[in-house]
Write an enzyme that holds these catalytic residues in place. Structure first.
Site, PDB file in Angstrom:
ATOM      1  N   CYS A 157       0.861  -1.188   0.000  1.00  0.00           N
ATOM      2  CA  CYS A 157       0.000   0.000   0.000  1.00  0.00           C
ATOM      3  C   CYS A 157       0.891   1.229   0.000  1.00  0.00           C
ATOM      4  O   CYS A 157       1.994   1.200   0.564  1.00  0.00           O
ATOM      5  CB  CYS A 157      -0.908   0.004   1.231  1.00  0.00           C
ATOM      6  SG  CYS A 157      -2.181   1.286   1.138  1.00  0.00           S
ATOM      7  N   CYS A 211      -5.168   0.575  10.229  1.00  0.00           N
ATOM      8  CA  CYS A 211      -5.248  -0.490   9.222  1.00  0.00           C
ATOM      9  C   CYS A 211      -5.100  -1.865   9.874  1.00  0.00           C
ATOM     10  O   CYS A 211      -4.139  -2.124  10.585  1.00  0.00           O
ATOM     11  CB  CYS A 211      -4.174  -0.308   8.169  1.00  0.00           C
ATOM     12  SG  CYS A 211      -4.336  -1.502   6.837  1.00  0.00           S
ATOM     13  N   ASP A 212      -6.088  -2.738   9.620  1.00  0.00           N
ATOM     14  CA  ASP A 212      -6.019  -4.080  10.210  1.00  0.00           C
ATOM     15  C   ASP A 212      -5.916  -5.145   9.120  1.00  0.00           C
ATOM     16  O   ASP A 212      -6.197  -6.315   9.346  1.00  0.00           O
ATOM     17  CB  ASP A 212      -7.262  -4.332  11.085  1.00  0.00           C
ATOM     18  CG  ASP A 212      -8.558  -4.272  10.288  1.00  0.00           C
ATOM     19  OD1 ASP A 212      -8.504  -3.933   9.079  1.00  0.00           O
ATOM     20  OD2 ASP A 212      -9.619  -4.566  10.851  1.00  0.00           O
ATOM     21  N   GLU A 225     -11.381  -1.872  -4.813  1.00  0.00           N
ATOM     22  CA  GLU A 225     -11.441  -1.176  -3.515  1.00  0.00           C
ATOM     23  C   GLU A 225     -10.152  -0.380  -3.410  1.00  0.00           C
ATOM     24  O   GLU A 225      -9.065  -0.963  -3.310  1.00  0.00           O
ATOM     25  CB  GLU A 225     -11.485  -2.195  -2.361  1.00  0.00           C
ATOM     26  CG  GLU A 225     -12.611  -3.198  -2.441  1.00  0.00           C
ATOM     27  CD  GLU A 225     -13.848  -2.763  -1.675  1.00  0.00           C
ATOM     28  OE1 GLU A 225     -13.778  -1.751  -0.957  1.00  0.00           O
ATOM     29  OE2 GLU A 225     -14.885  -3.431  -1.811  1.00  0.00           O
TER      30      GLU A 225
HETATM   31  S1  SF4 Z   1      -6.364   1.306   5.538  1.00  0.00           S
HETATM   32 FE1  SF4 Z   1      -4.586  -0.004   5.112  1.00  0.00          FE
HETATM   33  S2  SF4 Z   1      -4.916  -0.755   3.034  1.00  0.00           S
HETATM   34 FE2  SF4 Z   1      -6.276   1.014   3.321  1.00  0.00          FE
HETATM   35  S3  SF4 Z   1      -5.098   2.791   2.585  1.00  0.00           S
HETATM   36 FE3  SF4 Z   1      -4.698   2.627   4.778  1.00  0.00          FE
HETATM   37  S4  SF4 Z   1      -2.826   1.390   4.932  1.00  0.00           S
HETATM   38 FE4  SF4 Z   1      -3.640   1.105   2.871  1.00  0.00          FE
END
Ligand code: SF4
Length: 191
Positions: free
Chosen positions: A30, A37-38, A96
């Site tokens: 990412c 973030c999980d 997504e």
């Molecule tokens: S929640 Fe996790 S996957 Fe989503 S943008 Fe943030 S770091 Fe990236």
């Protein structure tokens, strides 16, 4: 080569298509690193575009819906090739995304943008679905960017009761545009 975290067949647990069977292709990596973030989007294996399409076929058989998720699926150089190959295979591609990486997408690709620390305005405009994460409050700073969207989903972070209550209260106060989006797959224990 694509970098992948996992590929699995389940149902879409959240958002507009809740309850719809789908094959999930979780791309690794990412470009953001959100505190809450999980998701485990760490690199588990490499595969070519053809190998991913073959795996989708093997798991999902004739399932029309494929969700490209992450991490940030559009961060990978071969994302466009993968989208094209899945469409050629007759799949309906859903993405997504955190909306930070401007990407031209075919008109039949469903784009769900869930804004985090920043969003590219072109992706905000292109989004078919907007999902705001409610974590201690509704992030109203994004509403102007998505002003053209008739509907906005409010997703309580971690399904936590405090966040559910905030999202519910907000949706009830603005019933024309906001809708509660729960992570239903977590209630039933599926990925
Ligand atoms: S929640 Fe996790 S996957 Fe989503 S943008 Fe943030 S770091 Fe990236």
């Amino acid at each position: 080569m694509l970098q992948l975290a996992e590929i699995f067949y389940s149902i879409q647990g959240e958002g507009e298509f809740t309850g719809t069977p789908a094959v999930f292709v979780r791309l690794a990596g990412c470009n953001l690193s959100c505190d809450f973030c999980d998701t485990d989007y760490s690199l588990k294996f490499f595969a070519s575009v053809d190998e991913v399409v073959a795996k989708v076929r093997e798991l999902g058989k004739d399932c029309p819906m494929v969700v490209l998720t992450g991490g940030e699926p559009l961060a990978q150089r071969e994302a466009a090739n993968l989208i094209e190959a899945l469409r050629r295979d007759g799949r309906r591609v859903h993405i997504e995304s955190n909306g930070t990486i401007a990407t031209e997408l075919p008109a039949d690709v469903w784009l769900c943008v869930s804004p985090k620390e920043r969003v590219d305005a072109r992706m905000a405009k292109r989004a078919n679905e907007v999902k705001l994460i409610v974590d201690g409050g509704v992030p109203e700073q994004w509403l102007e960017l998505f002003a053209d969207k008739p509907r906005v989903l409010l997703q309580p972070e971690g399904n936590k009761p405090k966040n559910v209550a905030l999202a519910l209260e907000y949706a009830k106060a603005h019933p024309g545009r906001f809708r509660l989006s729960l992570q239903t797959h977590k209630f039933i224990g599926v990925p």
